[in-house]
Design a protein around this motif. Structure first.
Motif, PDB file in Angstrom:
ATOM      1  N   PRO A  93       0.787  -1.289   0.013  1.00 44.77           N
ATOM      2  CA  PRO A  93      -0.114   0.029   0.022  1.00 44.77           C
ATOM      3  C   PRO A  93       0.934   1.384   0.085  1.00 44.77           C
ATOM      4  N   LEU A  94       2.022   1.208   0.974  1.00 40.66           N
ATOM      5  CA  LEU A  94       2.890   2.471   0.616  1.00 40.66           C
ATOM      6  C   LEU A  94       3.420   2.783  -0.582  1.00 40.66           C
ATOM      7  N   ILE A  95       3.902   1.726  -1.247  1.00 39.62           N
ATOM      8  CA  ILE A  95       4.646   1.947  -2.579  1.00 39.62           C
ATOM      9  C   ILE A  95       3.687   2.377  -3.632  1.00 39.62           C
ATOM     10  N   CYS A  96       2.436   1.609  -3.387  1.00 37.68           N
ATOM     11  CA  CYS A  96       1.340   2.119  -4.514  1.00 37.68           C
ATOM     12  C   CYS A  96       0.918   3.506  -4.319  1.00 37.68           C
ATOM     13  N   CYS A  97       0.452   3.903  -3.148  1.00 40.94           N
ATOM     14  CA  CYS A  97       0.142   5.264  -2.804  1.00 40.94           C
ATOM     15  C   CYS A  97       1.253   6.300  -3.255  1.00 40.94           C
ATOM     16  N   TRP A  98       2.527   5.950  -3.071  1.00 42.54           N
ATOM     17  CA  TRP A  98       3.507   6.854  -3.658  1.00 42.54           C
ATOM     18  C   TRP A  98       3.854   6.882  -5.143  1.00 42.54           C
ATOM     19  N   SER A  99       3.279   5.780  -5.572  1.00 45.26           N
ATOM     20  CA  SER A  99       3.438   5.607  -6.932  1.00 45.26           C
ATOM     21  C   SER A  99       2.172   6.128  -7.543  1.00 45.26           C
ATOM     22  N   GLY A 100       1.220   6.400  -7.281  1.00 43.95           N
ATOM     23  CA  GLY A 100       0.075   7.010  -7.449  1.00 43.95           C
ATOM     24  C   GLY A 100       0.353   8.613  -7.702  1.00 43.95           C
ATOM     25  N   LEU A 101       0.908   9.134  -6.426  1.00 44.29           N
ATOM     26  CA  LEU A 101       1.348  10.528  -6.520  1.00 44.29           C
ATOM     27  C   LEU A 101       2.238  10.733  -7.638  1.00 44.29           C
ATOM     28  N   PHE A 102       3.142  10.091  -7.856  1.00 40.11           N
ATOM     29  CA  PHE A 102       4.425  10.246  -8.834  1.00 40.11           C
ATOM     30  C   PHE A 102       3.818  10.203 -10.140  1.00 40.11           C
ATOM     31  N   VAL A 160       8.434   6.385 -15.381  1.00 40.69           N
ATOM     32  CA  VAL A 160       6.768   6.052 -15.189  1.00 40.69           C
ATOM     33  C   VAL A 160       6.602   4.864 -15.703  1.00 40.69           C
ATOM     34  N   PHE A 161       7.020   4.280 -16.912  1.00 37.76           N
ATOM     35  CA  PHE A 161       6.990   3.082 -17.410  1.00 37.76           C
ATOM     36  C   PHE A 161       7.487   2.213 -16.563  1.00 37.76           C
ATOM     37  N   VAL A 162       8.694   2.298 -16.195  1.00 36.32           N
ATOM     38  CA  VAL A 162       9.487   1.077 -15.348  1.00 36.32           C
ATOM     39  C   VAL A 162       8.527   1.327 -13.909  1.00 36.32           C
ATOM     40  N   LEU A 163       8.193   2.288 -13.361  1.00 29.80           N
ATOM     41  CA  LEU A 163       7.299   2.273 -12.267  1.00 29.80           C
ATOM     42  C   LEU A 163       6.158   1.516 -12.300  1.00 29.80           C
ATOM     43  N   THR A 164       5.461   1.696 -13.500  1.00 31.91           N
ATOM     44  CA  THR A 164       4.143   0.890 -13.691  1.00 31.91           C
ATOM     45  C   THR A 164       4.290  -0.682 -13.780  1.00 31.91           C
ATOM     46  N   ILE A 165       5.701  -0.889 -14.526  1.00 36.16           N
ATOM     47  CA  ILE A 165       5.917  -2.567 -14.758  1.00 36.16           C
ATOM     48  C   ILE A 165       6.286  -3.041 -13.260  1.00 36.16           C
ATOM     49  N   THR A 166       6.975  -2.117 -12.424  1.00 33.66           N
ATOM     50  CA  THR A 166       7.360  -2.744 -11.036  1.00 33.66           C
ATOM     51  C   THR A 166       6.168  -3.002 -10.294  1.00 33.66           C
ATOM     52  N   LEU A 167       5.089  -1.738 -10.610  1.00 32.77           N
ATOM     53  CA  LEU A 167       3.754  -2.048  -9.708  1.00 32.77           C
ATOM     54  C   LEU A 167       2.968  -3.413 -10.241  1.00 32.77           C
ATOM     55  N   ILE A 168       3.010  -3.628 -11.381  1.00 33.94           N
ATOM     56  CA  ILE A 168       2.303  -4.710 -11.968  1.00 33.94           C
ATOM     57  C   ILE A 168       2.805  -5.895 -11.379  1.00 33.94           C
ATOM     58  N   ILE A 169       4.170  -6.094 -11.265  1.00 34.50           N
ATOM     59  CA  ILE A 169       4.905  -7.412 -10.923  1.00 34.50           C
ATOM     60  C   ILE A 169       4.823  -7.459  -9.216  1.00 34.50           C
ATOM     61  N   LEU A 170       4.678  -6.307  -8.615  1.00 35.65           N
ATOM     62  CA  LEU A 170       4.735  -6.334  -7.133  1.00 35.65           C
ATOM     63  C   LEU A 170       3.250  -6.838  -6.721  1.00 35.65           C
ATOM     64  N   ALA A 171       2.203  -6.450  -7.614  1.00 32.96           N
ATOM     65  CA  ALA A 171       0.838  -6.646  -7.357  1.00 32.96           C
ATOM     66  C   ALA A 171       0.584  -8.206  -7.840  1.00 32.96           C
ATOM     67  N   TYR A 172       1.277  -8.796  -8.762  1.00 30.99           N
ATOM     68  CA  TYR A 172       1.049 -10.117  -9.224  1.00 30.99           C
ATOM     69  C   TYR A 172       1.752 -11.066  -8.386  1.00 30.99           C
TER      70      TYR A 172
END
Length: 111
Positions: free
Chosen positions: A26-35, A53-65
């Motif tokens: 949740p902390l990483i996703c909240c910060w990523s939403g701000l960014f 932003v592209f790398v961050l989005t891919i990182t979030l997808i990997i984290l979530a999955y």
């Protein structure tokens, strides 16, 4: 101490998964939403910022999955797929939307 005993080495992965699901994701996703919202609203689209932003989005997808969805699916509980989807919703999607909302709120208060 045997690995099957409470507090043994077999409890470590479950505790780690819980910490990731309830605190870290949740902390990483909240910060990523701000960014990400800052990037979209800034209008300053350069290749370095876009690639971040592209790398961050891919990182979030990997984290979530990998760390939220698959961890919840690995449990031998009936209905684990529904539970896994809810975990992704509550641990990743909602905090991301909250991060975007916070930036929009900050922008609205500033102007």
């Amino acid at each position: 101490m045997s690995p099957d005993a409470p507090g043994g080495s077999s409890a470590w992965p479950e505790r780690f998964a819980t910490v990731v699901r309830l605190a870290l994701a949740p902390l990483i996703c909240c910060w990523s939403g701000l960014f990400t919202a800052d990037f979209v609203l800034s209008g300053y689209y350069t290749w370095p910022r876009t690639s971040r932003v592209f790398v961050l989005t891919i990182t979030l997808i990997i984290l979530a999955y990998e760390f939220v969805y698959r961890e919840q699916r690995s449990r031998d509980v009936p209905g684990s797929e529904v539970q896994a989807r809810k975990a992704v919703l509550y641990s990743c999607v909602i905090p991301y939307v909250v991060g975007v909302g916070l930036l929009l709120l900050l922008v609205a208060v500033r102007f």
